[in-house]
Motif scaffolding. Structure first.
Motif, PDB file in Angstrom:
ATOM      1  N   UNK A 201    -106.937  13.042  18.020  1.00 20.87           N
ATOM      2  CA  UNK A 201    -105.520  13.085  18.153  1.00 20.87           C
ATOM      3  C   UNK A 201    -104.913  11.489  18.613  1.00 20.87           C
ATOM      4  N   UNK A 202    -103.972  11.349  17.742  1.00 20.59           N
ATOM      5  CA  UNK A 202    -103.148  10.160  18.077  1.00 20.59           C
ATOM      6  C   UNK A 202    -102.068  10.227  19.143  1.00 20.59           C
ATOM      7  N   UNK A 203    -102.321   9.746  20.373  1.00 16.94           N
ATOM      8  CA  UNK A 203    -101.244   9.981  21.460  1.00 16.94           C
ATOM      9  C   UNK A 203    -100.543   8.882  21.954  1.00 16.94           C
ATOM     10  N   UNK A 204    -100.410   7.840  20.863  1.00  9.98           N
ATOM     11  CA  UNK A 204     -99.822   6.830  20.945  1.00  9.98           C
ATOM     12  C   UNK A 204     -98.236   6.883  20.401  1.00  9.98           C
ATOM     13  N   UNK A 205     -98.164   7.770  19.597  1.00  9.57           N
ATOM     14  CA  UNK A 205     -96.689   7.931  19.001  1.00  9.57           C
ATOM     15  C   UNK A 205     -96.234   9.163  18.858  1.00  9.57           C
ATOM     16  N   UNK A 206     -95.079   9.594  18.862  1.00 13.62           N
ATOM     17  CA  UNK A 206     -94.535  11.038  18.615  1.00 13.62           C
ATOM     18  C   UNK A 206     -94.217  11.252  17.198  1.00 13.62           C
ATOM     19  N   UNK A 207     -94.511  10.065  16.234  1.00 19.07           N
ATOM     20  CA  UNK A 207     -94.177  10.414  14.807  1.00 19.07           C
ATOM     21  C   UNK A 207     -94.994  11.389  14.034  1.00 19.07           C
ATOM     22  N   UNK A 208     -96.357  11.695  14.936  1.00 19.34           N
ATOM     23  CA  UNK A 208     -97.020  12.494  14.316  1.00 19.34           C
ATOM     24  C   UNK A 208     -97.828  13.121  15.347  1.00 19.34           C
ATOM     25  N   UNK A 209     -97.610  14.507  15.549  1.00 21.04           N
ATOM     26  CA  UNK A 209     -98.436  15.017  16.671  1.00 21.04           C
ATOM     27  C   UNK A 209     -99.348  16.464  15.768  1.00 21.04           C
ATOM     28  N   UNK A 210    -100.426  16.539  16.339  1.00 22.12           N
ATOM     29  CA  UNK A 210    -101.327  17.577  15.484  1.00 22.12           C
ATOM     30  C   UNK A 210    -102.055  18.499  16.689  1.00 22.12           C
ATOM     31  N   UNK A 211    -102.624  19.304  16.166  1.00 26.67           N
ATOM     32  CA  UNK A 211    -103.323  20.457  16.851  1.00 26.67           C
ATOM     33  C   UNK A 211    -104.362  19.653  17.741  1.00 26.67           C
ATOM     34  N   UNK A 212    -104.876  18.349  17.530  1.00 22.90           N
ATOM     35  CA  UNK A 212    -105.569  17.720  18.212  1.00 22.90           C
ATOM     36  C   UNK A 212    -104.986  16.792  19.143  1.00 22.90           C
ATOM     37  N   UNK A 213    -103.777  16.572  19.308  1.00 20.86           N
ATOM     38  CA  UNK A 213    -103.186  15.930  20.200  1.00 20.86           C
ATOM     39  C   UNK A 213    -102.890  16.516  21.748  1.00 20.86           C
ATOM     40  N   UNK A 214    -102.498  15.644  22.918  1.00 21.81           N
ATOM     41  CA  UNK A 214    -102.518  16.089  24.041  1.00 21.81           C
ATOM     42  C   UNK A 214    -101.081  17.099  24.187  1.00 21.81           C
ATOM     43  N   UNK A 215    -101.533  17.914  25.217  1.00 24.63           N
ATOM     44  CA  UNK A 215    -100.276  18.600  25.723  1.00 24.63           C
ATOM     45  C   UNK A 215     -98.927  17.924  25.906  1.00 24.63           C
ATOM     46  N   UNK A 216     -99.209  16.747  26.610  1.00 25.22           N
ATOM     47  CA  UNK A 216     -98.050  15.838  26.715  1.00 25.22           C
ATOM     48  C   UNK A 216     -97.260  15.133  25.441  1.00 25.22           C
ATOM     49  N   UNK A 217     -98.275  14.934  24.474  1.00 26.89           N
ATOM     50  CA  UNK A 217     -97.426  14.817  23.255  1.00 26.89           C
ATOM     51  C   UNK A 217     -96.778  15.866  22.745  1.00 26.89           C
ATOM     52  N   UNK A 218     -97.593  17.127  22.819  1.00 26.11           N
ATOM     53  CA  UNK A 218     -96.804  18.104  22.127  1.00 26.11           C
ATOM     54  C   UNK A 218     -95.437  18.561  22.798  1.00 26.11           C
ATOM     55  N   UNK A 219     -95.387  18.084  24.091  1.00 24.63           N
ATOM     56  CA  UNK A 219     -94.094  18.306  24.859  1.00 24.63           C
ATOM     57  C   UNK A 219     -93.306  17.196  24.761  1.00 24.63           C
TER      58      UNK A 219
END
Length: 842
Positions: A201-219
């Motif tokens: 999961x790429x947690x450096x951008x909000x342009x794409x969030x996936x099931x593998x991203x962190x909860x912080x990115x999801x929120x």
């Protein structure tokens, strides 16, 4: 102000040519008047499911081909009832009717006029009950027809299927609740049970969030995001257990004391469990609206904001003019003169009109010159402007000196916008003679923009019988049949010059692709080309060549005893898939090899970059060769040139039918495949589905039953009179109620696929060579046997499975027996995964 001198007299020639083009285009017909582009005016139709707006549909003013209109699906219960809403946006609706047709559109099931429309807050509502004329589990096309005040009729398309236990409300409520929870820190923490956070999961951008991203990115990380529009839900696919659902809405947030808007799309794949819902996959994309003012320019960078880096952008030869698209708006930036022009917009940037929810792929920039002129295309569903309500391709010319845009031609299409986009992605190129080359209807078309006429350069082209360079300037196609062509045609679309490349005596030729502008093709001996036991062609190329447009052979690849069957271009490498012959002369897989090209990719003057923000998120920007003087920035809105006549150009259908398979990804995007096995493999990788040309499914990503077996197929032994292949074919025919002399048919040299296709009614036979065992179990799950061929010439039937085993009817033993799924998968893989099955076409 100093002007840079770019390439001396070459620039003068380019500039003079641009002025001539501008003059010629502006002097065609009545072009002395301009007007603002017309905003969206057609109503939108949706289905109300428990208070949620589902399957918002666009209105078409021209009839579309139903078999291609697969944008949304609505499961309906046994009461066949649905509630329809019409968002009028102030338009007057005189009447509502609907049709129910077979999925291919050929059969009319119901045609009903709706009465009892009610109005509430600008929304017309109606409760509809479909007649008891539809079969459960069968998809139909439902067409809502609005009669407008001016007498025009707008059609709205949706698929529908009757399912007794679809769980549609439960699935939609889960998706709505999940999305809402992401906006609140306290409830977002509870979503951890559904996520599969890992390093991918790429947690450096909000342009794409996936099931593998962190909860912080999801929120939404540190961004204070506010939802601005009510979500619109689109059901892309749904069965009793699984569903693919898309949500779209607009959000706002504050950056540097400015309010910023962004378009958000969420795609869910979910499964109903016994105790809770399971999230199988998730993706949220976010694309910011370009501010289009001085605040968007920081030094030599254009701030596009939070979005992906796949920006539709083109620049002039010197790089001082560039055009780019963002969220349904096309811009032109003249760096030298500090001018930013909005060339085309699908929506009013001051409103939140959902009819114009953006899709950057609705634009393709064809050409940008140093005079500030831009040729571009608008394609897909046209929601605004003079062609709104139609699907097709508009070709425009922007005159930089006059600040006007003019439609040069319009090519209507009766296929879905998703399919049209996939066709446009294959080829789109304009040259200096106002000739636009496109790949439409399995043909290479040359559209003459000065006369609005079309020439067909080649037709009946399959997916792998033609190829275009990345710039689209060079294109090559076979001059004969797909696996029996003795020459290629290489064409420079800029000059129109064609070169014939001969295979040589006793050889066939196949285009493989391009490295830059150089053609890569393979040569196979006619005596080496053969079919495998399923009937699939094997085209073993003993030689691969790279050739430039002047006819010079730049590189030849040939290794004794090895044959190339395919390749993949990756950067400056060509990865070759190879086979070799075993002791018995059969082709077997060999190690891959590669060719490395010395060619380097041309560098652009203006580039796409990402930069970190103070909140540790990344934004996408265009880095310019020269900074814009923001204090002198001029914002332009071009007028649209008015003209007489229609400028509509009809592209004729191909006279040669080409079998294509349509691969639908979970978000509705479409790609093409020439073979069913290739299509299914691609769909399995993306959790998608596949349809044939007739609009029916040949494969879907679906959870299999725990176990299933075709009990009607019993064990039968092979003997001296009948081979195992004959026994398997006879078992299929008996199962389908057909009697044939399979031994005689095999002796005639017919392939397994041909024998089945010629002797089974209302089916399409599928060669699934290369598919995994897990993929082909889709068919026994639906009571369809799968014939598996082994390299020793024997065959077995796959007739069932359970969680640990597959069920095989093996003529060698004469028994129906079980084999472990892992062991069976290894066995079939060792034997080339050669499978043949079929699906019903009705």
């Amino acid at each position: 102000m100093k002007r840079a001198i770019i390439r001396g007299c070459v620039c003068l020639v380019v500039f003079a040519a641009a002025l001539i083009i501008s003059s010629m285009l502006l002097n065609r017909g009545n072009t002395d008047m301009t007007a603002e582009m017309e905003p969206p005016r057609l109503p939108a139709v949706y289905v109300d499911v428990g208070g949620l707006r589902v399957n918002r549909m666009n209105g078409y003013l021209d009839g579309m081909e139903e078999k291609y209109m697969r944008g949304s699906l609505l499961p309906i219960g046994t009461d066949r009832r649905l509630s329809v809403g019409i968002q009028t946006y102030g338009a007057q609706v005189e009447a509502l009717a609907f049709e129910v047709r077979s999925a291919d559109g050929a059969r009319l099931v119901e045609d009903t006029q709706v009465t009892g429309l009610t109005e509430e807050d600008g929304v017309l509502k109606a409760d509809i009950v479909l007649k008891d004329l539809i079969d459960a589990g069968t998809e139909y096309c439902v067409i809502f027809k609005l009669t407008l005040e001016d007498g025009r009729e707008a059609s709205y398309y949706m698929r529908a299927v009757q399912q007794e236990n679809s769980g549609i409300q439960e699935k939609l409520d889960f998706v709505a609740g999940f999305s809402e929870d992401t906006f609140h820190d306290s409830s977002c923490a509870g979503l951890a049970v559904y996520m599969e956070t890992n390093s991918s999961g790429d947690n450096s951008t909000l342009s794409r969030v996936t099931i593998h991203s962190s909860l912080d990115q999801l929120g939404w990380a540190s961004l204070d995001v506010r939802r601005e529009t009510e979500p619109v839900f689109t059901i892309l696919d749904m069965t009793e257990q699984t569903a693919s659902i898309m949500m779209e809405y607009l959000v706002s947030y504050t950056r540097y004391e400015r309010e910023v808007y962004a378009f958000v799309r969420e795609v869910y794949r979910i499964r109903t469990g016994t105790e809770r819902m399971y999230l199988l996959d998730y993706e949220r994309t976010m694309s910011e609206f370009f501010s289009a003012d001085a605040s968007a320019f920081v030094d030599d960078e254009v701030v596009l904001g939070i979005r992906d880096t796949d920006v539709e952008m083109a620049e002039s030869e010197g790089g001082s003019i560039l055009a780019f698209a963002q969220n349904g708006v096309l811009y032109s930036l003249n760096v030298t003169e500090n001018r930013l022009a909005r060339l085309f917009s699908f929506h009013d940037t001051e409103s939140l009109d959902e009819r114009a929810f953006p899709d950057d792929r609705n634009f393709q920039i064809l050409q940008v010159d140093e005079a500030g002129n831009v040729f571009f295309m608008v394609y897909g569903y046209i929601s605004s402007g003079r062609r709104q309500g139609y699907c097709g391709t508009q070709i425009y010319f922007y005159d930089g000196s006059a600040n006007t845009v003019e439609e040069l031609a319009f090519l209507p299409s009766k296929k879905s916008p998703e399919i049209l986009k996939a066709e446009i992605d294959r080829l789109a190129y304009i040259n200096g003679r106002y000739e636009l080359y496109l790949f439409l209807n399995d043909q290479i078309c040359c559209v003459h923009l000065d006369t609005q006429s079309v020439d067909i350069m080649a037709e009946g082209l399959s997916m792998d019988s033609c190829s275009a360079s990345e710039s689209n300037r060079m294109i090559a196609w076979q001059s004969g049949e797909r696996f029996a062509s003795d020459s290629l045609i290489l064409m420079n679309l800029s000059t129109g010059e064609q070169t014939r490349i001969e295979a040589g005596g006793g050889n066939y030729i196949l285009p493989l692709g391009f490295m830059g502008e150089d053609i890569v093709y393979g040569i196979a001996r006619q005596t080496d080309v053969t079919q495998d036991d399923t009937g699939a062609m094997i085209f073993p190329m003993h030689q691969v060549r790279i050739q430039d447009e002047s006819g010079n052979i730049l590189m030849t690849y040939e290794k004794e005893g090895y044959y190339v069957t395919g390749c993949e271009m990756s950067g400056n490498q060509i990865i070759l898939t190879r086979v070799e012959k075993d002791a018995s002369g059969d082709y077997i897989d060999a190690e891959e090899d590669q060719i490395v090209s010395s060619q380097t990719e041309a560098k652009k003057t203006n580039t796409i970059i990402t930069v970190p923000t103070e909140k540790d998120d990344r934004m996408t920007e265009i880095q310019l060769k020269t900074a814009v003087k923001t204090g002198q920035l001029k914002m332009l809105t071009p007028g649209e040139v008015l003209y007489e006549g229609s400028r509509q150009v009809e592209v004729p259908p191909s006279q040669e039918q080409v079998e294509l398979y349509y691969v639908y990804s979970p978000d509705g995007e479409v790609t093409f495949a020439a073979e069913p096995g290739e299509a299914i493999t691609r769909a399995a990788e993306s959790s998608g589905s596949v349809t044939a040309e007739g609009g029916f499914y040949i494969w879907r990503t679906e959870r299999l039953h725990t176990a299933n077996q075709i009990m009607a197929i019993e064990g039968t032994a092979a003997d001296e009179e009948r081979s195992s292949l004959e026994v398997c074919l006879d078992a299929i025919f008996t199962y389908e109620g057909v009697t044939r002399n399979t031994g005689y048919l095999l002796e005639q040299g017919d392939s397994v696929a041909r024998i089945l296709q010629d002797n089974l009614e209302n089916v399409q036979v599928l060669d699934l060579t290369g598919c995994s065992l897990e993929s082909v179990l889709y068919y026994p799950d639906r009571e369809i046997p799968v014939l598996a061929l082994l390299k020793d010439g024997s065959a077995v039937l796959i007739t069932g499975f359970n969680e640990k085993n597959v069920v095989l009817m093996d003529p060698q033993t004469g028994q129906v027996s079980r084999m472990g799924r892992n062991d069976a998968a290894a066995l079939f893989e060792e034997n080339g995964n050669m499978f043949v099955t079929y699906v019903e076409t009705q």
